[in-house]
Design a protein around this motif. Structure first.
Motif, short mmCIF file in Angstrom:
data_model
loop_
_atom_site.label_atom_id
_atom_site.label_comp_id
_atom_site.label_asym_id
_atom_site.label_seq_id
_atom_site.Cartn_x
_atom_site.Cartn_y
_atom_site.Cartn_z
N LYS A 156 -12.21 31.33 -27.99
CA LYS A 156 -12.98 31.03 -29.20
C LYS A 156 -14.33 31.74 -29.21
CE LYS A 156 -11.23 26.67 -30.93
NZ LYS A 156 -11.44 25.23 -30.86
N ASN A 157 -14.82 32.09 -28.04
CA ASN A 157 -16.13 32.72 -27.95
C ASN A 157 -16.03 33.99 -27.12
OD1 ASN A 157 -17.99 30.34 -28.94
ND2 ASN A 157 -16.41 29.50 -27.61
N ARG A 158 -16.10 35.11 -27.80
CA ARG A 158 -15.93 36.38 -27.10
C ARG A 158 -16.92 36.53 -25.94
NH1 ARG A 158 -16.18 40.96 -31.35
NH2 ARG A 158 -15.25 39.66 -32.96
N PHE A 159 -16.49 37.23 -24.92
CA PHE A 159 -17.38 37.52 -23.80
C PHE A 159 -18.58 38.30 -24.34
CE2 PHE A 159 -13.83 37.58 -20.35
CZ PHE A 159 -13.80 36.20 -20.40
N PRO A 160 -19.75 38.10 -23.74
CA PRO A 160 -20.93 38.83 -24.22
C PRO A 160 -20.71 40.33 -24.14
CG PRO A 160 -21.52 37.25 -22.50
CD PRO A 160 -20.04 37.22 -22.61
N SER A 161 -21.17 41.00 -25.18
CA SER A 161 -21.06 42.46 -25.18
C SER A 161 -22.40 43.05 -24.74
CB SER A 161 -20.73 42.93 -26.58
OG SER A 161 -21.10 44.28 -26.72
N PHE A 162 -22.34 44.14 -24.01
CA PHE A 162 -23.58 44.77 -23.55
C PHE A 162 -23.83 46.10 -24.24
CE2 PHE A 162 -22.36 41.71 -20.41
CZ PHE A 162 -23.56 41.07 -20.12
N LYS A 163 -23.03 46.35 -25.27
CA LYS A 163 -23.09 47.62 -26.00
C LYS A 163 -24.45 47.85 -26.63
CE LYS A 163 -18.57 48.78 -27.77
NZ LYS A 163 -17.73 48.53 -28.94
N HIS A 164 -25.06 46.78 -27.11
CA HIS A 164 -26.30 46.96 -27.88
C HIS A 164 -27.48 46.20 -27.29
CE1 HIS A 164 -23.85 48.90 -30.87
NE2 HIS A 164 -23.04 47.85 -30.88
N ILE A 165 -27.41 45.86 -26.02
CA ILE A 165 -28.50 45.06 -25.45
C ILE A 165 -29.81 45.84 -25.39
CG2 ILE A 165 -27.17 43.48 -24.01
CD1 ILE A 165 -27.89 45.41 -21.64
N SER A 166 -30.90 45.07 -25.34
CA SER A 166 -32.18 45.71 -25.08
C SER A 166 -32.41 45.61 -23.57
CB SER A 166 -33.27 45.00 -25.85
OG SER A 166 -33.26 43.64 -25.53
N MET A 167 -33.40 46.32 -23.10
CA MET A 167 -33.64 46.31 -21.64
C MET A 167 -34.68 45.24 -21.30
SD MET A 167 -33.67 50.32 -20.57
CE MET A 167 -34.90 50.93 -21.71
N GLN A 168 -34.35 44.44 -20.33
CA GLN A 168 -35.29 43.45 -19.82
C GLN A 168 -35.71 43.97 -18.45
OE1 GLN A 168 -35.21 40.26 -21.56
NE2 GLN A 168 -36.31 38.93 -20.21
N LEU A 169 -36.86 44.62 -18.38
CA LEU A 169 -37.20 45.35 -17.16
C LEU A 169 -38.24 44.62 -16.32
CD1 LEU A 169 -37.38 48.89 -18.79
CD2 LEU A 169 -35.42 47.80 -17.67
N ASP A 170 -37.95 44.53 -15.05
CA ASP A 170 -38.92 43.90 -14.15
C ASP A 170 -39.79 44.97 -13.50
OD1 ASP A 170 -37.36 45.06 -12.19
OD2 ASP A 170 -36.21 43.23 -11.82
N GLN A 171 -40.65 44.51 -12.60
CA GLN A 171 -41.64 45.40 -12.00
C GLN A 171 -41.06 46.55 -11.20
OE1 GLN A 171 -45.66 44.20 -10.83
NE2 GLN A 171 -44.55 42.40 -10.13
N LYS A 172 -39.80 46.39 -10.79
CA LYS A 172 -39.19 47.46 -9.99
C LYS A 172 -39.17 48.78 -10.76
CE LYS A 172 -35.19 45.46 -8.51
NZ LYS A 172 -35.24 43.98 -8.59
N VAL A 173 -39.03 48.67 -12.08
CA VAL A 173 -38.93 49.89 -12.87
C VAL A 173 -39.96 50.01 -13.99
CG1 VAL A 173 -36.49 50.31 -12.38
CG2 VAL A 173 -37.12 48.82 -14.28
N ALA A 174 -40.61 48.91 -14.32
CA ALA A 174 -41.62 48.96 -15.38
C ALA A 174 -42.84 48.14 -14.99
CB ALA A 174 -41.05 48.43 -16.69
N LYS A 175 -43.90 48.83 -14.68
CA LYS A 175 -45.11 48.14 -14.22
C LYS A 175 -46.11 48.07 -15.36
CE LYS A 175 -46.61 47.85 -9.53
NZ LYS A 175 -46.46 48.51 -8.28
N ILE A 176 -46.61 46.86 -15.61
CA ILE A 176 -47.62 46.72 -16.66
C ILE A 176 -49.00 46.88 -16.04
CG2 ILE A 176 -48.56 45.21 -18.44
CD1 ILE A 176 -45.88 43.66 -18.33
N GLU A 177 -49.77 47.81 -16.56
CA GLU A 177 -51.13 47.98 -16.05
C GLU A 177 -52.13 47.72 -17.16
OE1 GLU A 177 -50.98 51.94 -14.45
OE2 GLU A 177 -49.63 51.32 -12.83
N LYS A 178 -53.06 46.82 -16.87
CA LYS A 178 -54.05 46.46 -17.89
C LYS A 178 -55.24 47.41 -17.82
CE LYS A 178 -55.52 42.25 -20.06
NZ LYS A 178 -55.82 40.86 -20.04
N LYS A 179 -55.84 47.61 -18.98
CA LYS A 179 -57.00 48.49 -19.07
C LYS A 179 -58.10 48.05 -18.12
CE LYS A 179 -60.03 48.03 -22.54
NZ LYS A 179 -60.60 48.16 -23.91
#
Ligand SMILES: [Zn+2]
Length: 490
Positions: A156-179
């Motif tokens: 009744k509920n299709r498995f989640p599709s990852f075709k159109h997901i957005s990226m949820q990136l952690d510090q390993k690959v995206a570091k936020i640096e404040k001014k």
């Protein structure tokens, strides 16, 4: 604690956007492969594994990126499974299985052992002392039933599709640096984002969002990157603390979702009286447009105007629901809210709009209430609305004929006259302590009739009331003694 997402404006140039889009494409491809592997693990082990070895999965992403991707995939899959667990509970509770079997199935479901058959017995514990009262062996056929049920929910509920997901990136690959302080000309934030090329990160300039800055709470070390047509959307996350200055003023309120006003509270207050007028107006425009498009052989989704109208309609529904619920919570500051599980059917609106309200509308209501739960600690209880519109909130007598019109309720037994929606909302409030939520309509009716008759006062009714009950088909088979008494009298 509630985690909130906030969009941030940026000044990322076209070249970098291209680079991000390449990463995103690769990220999605990789996510699909990881999900496949995770499902294999799930059916074998009974759970997903965030730390599974994925070196063998071919991808242009670095191993770090793949790990980040895997975390995201697993959290999406876990939330999918947790929803199916809830569906499972509903199905089992609604079934005609005996209590022991129900308990065994619910245990299998609780420990998610549908597929690995790891659990050999189900232990029923006393709620207070936590001592085991009863131990039931789990047999092969229990697992068979459990798998059948869980697979049914999968279907009744299709498995989640990852075709159109957005990226949820952690510090390993995206570091936020404040001014840095004092550097006036710099951007408020820089995100250092790893790319598909090793050792060649790109830097993304991001403006601050004042609303986000002012919100109390802890900023999370995550960046969400969404694709938005030709552009990219940058989203930061914040973990908001619970509001501590919410002091409940009312023990409990109950809400009926009505056709005249959107929300009716048990106190007699009606909220959103203009809601349907507005919807009807939109509905007509959209239906007309659809018909004219059809004549021209244009699919609705190809029409910009059609899409725009639909978007506006959804926005209106969302805004109204949020506005009204905010108003209600502010006015009553309740400790507990009891609300019906909506089953929307307004014959004056198109089937399409009814469907939209059932799905989209209910989703917005649930989200808003969840928000109250998280922020203010308000307890939210959903109840089965079956027959709440036909039952008298004063004496409990249930009769289709009690409902005079859409708006008017008048009890045929006790004579109480009341706004129909206010009456329904009061019945909803009473149900919060009743397990009717999992029952079928038929069962609910039986319970209501029995409850009414179990009151001796109602049973030994005067002859006029007896006549009314005798002509009520809901009571057929439950009031034989009454019939005799009434015959004896005459
Ligand atoms: Zn009554």
């Amino acid at each position: 604690m509630p985690i909130r997402a906030y969009k941030h404006k940026h000044s990322i140039n076209k070249g970098k956007i291209q680079t991000i889009k390449q990463i995103l494409t690769e990220y999605r491809k990789t996510a699909i492969k990881i999900a496949k592997k995770q499902w294999k693990i799930f059916f074998k082990e009974g759970s997903f594994n965030k730390y599974a070895d994925i070196k063998d999965i071919p991808s242009n992403l670095s191993e770090r990126y793949k790990q980040t991707c895997q975390s995201q995939v697993v959290s999406v899959l876990n939330s999918y499974i947790s929803n199916r667990q809830n569906d499972f509970v509903e199905i089992v509770k609604n079934s005609n299985l005996d209590e022991d079997t129900k308990f065994i199935l619910l245990t299998i479901n609780k420990f998610k052992t549908w597929f690995n058959e790891k659990l050999k017995e189900a232990k029923l514990k006393d709620k207070e002392t936590k001592k085991v009262i009863k131990t039931l062996p789990i047999e092969k056929y229990h697992y068979k039933i459990a798998r059948k049920i869980i697979k049914q929910t999968f279907k009744k509920n299709r498995f989640p599709s990852f075709k159109h997901i957005s990226m949820q990136l952690d510090q390993k690959v995206a570091k936020i640096e404040k001014k840095k302080e004092g550097k006036a000309k710099e951007f408020d934030y820089w995100i250092k984002l790893s790319t598909l090329e090793k050792g060649k990160p790109i830097y993304l300039p991001v403006y601050k969002n004042t609303y986000f800055e002012e919100k109390e709470g802890k900023q999370l070390n995550f960046v969400q990157i969404n694709e938005k047509e030709d552009d990219i959307e940058i989203v930061f996350l914040k973990d908001l603390p619970k509001e501590t200055n919410y002091i409940p003023q009312t023990e409990k309120i109950s809400i009926d979702i009505g056709l005249k006003a959107l929300f009716t509270v048990n106190t007699g207050h009606l909220f959103g009286r203009q809601f349907y007028k507005f919807l009807k107006h939109y509905d007509r425009i959209i239906t007309d447009l659809q018909a004219s498009l059809q004549k021209q052989g244009i699919k609705p989704n190809e029409s910009k105007r059609y899409q725009e109208l639909n978007r506006k309609l959804r926005e209106y529904i969302k805004n109204e629901i949020n506005r009204l619920l905010n108003k209600i919570i502010k006015l009553y500051q309740p400790k507990e809210i009891v609300i019906e599980k909506l089953n929307f059917q307004n014959s004056e609106l198109s089937p399409q709009l009814n469907r939209l309200l059932n799905r989209f509308g209910m989703k917005i209501i649930k989200q808003k209430l969840q928000d109250f739960e998280e922020r203010f600690g308000v307890e939210i209880i959903y109840v089965n609305p079956a027959y709440t519109s036909q039952t008298c909130s004063n004496c409990g007598y249930i009769d289709k004929r009690n409902r005079k019109t859409q708006e008017k309720f008048q009890c045929l037994i006790c004579g109480r006259k009341i706004n129909a929606d206010v009456n329904a909302s009061r019945n909803i409030g009473v149900r919060s302590s009743n397990p009717m939520i999992h029952k079928r309509r038929r069962t609910v009716l039986r319970m209501l009739v029995r409850a009414y008759l179990s009151d001796a006062k109602n049973y030994a009714c005067n002859s006029r009331a007896c006549e009314v009950i005798l002509s009520n088909r809901y009571f057929i088979g439950y009031y034989e003694p009454l019939r005799i008494t009434s015959k004896e009298k005459s």
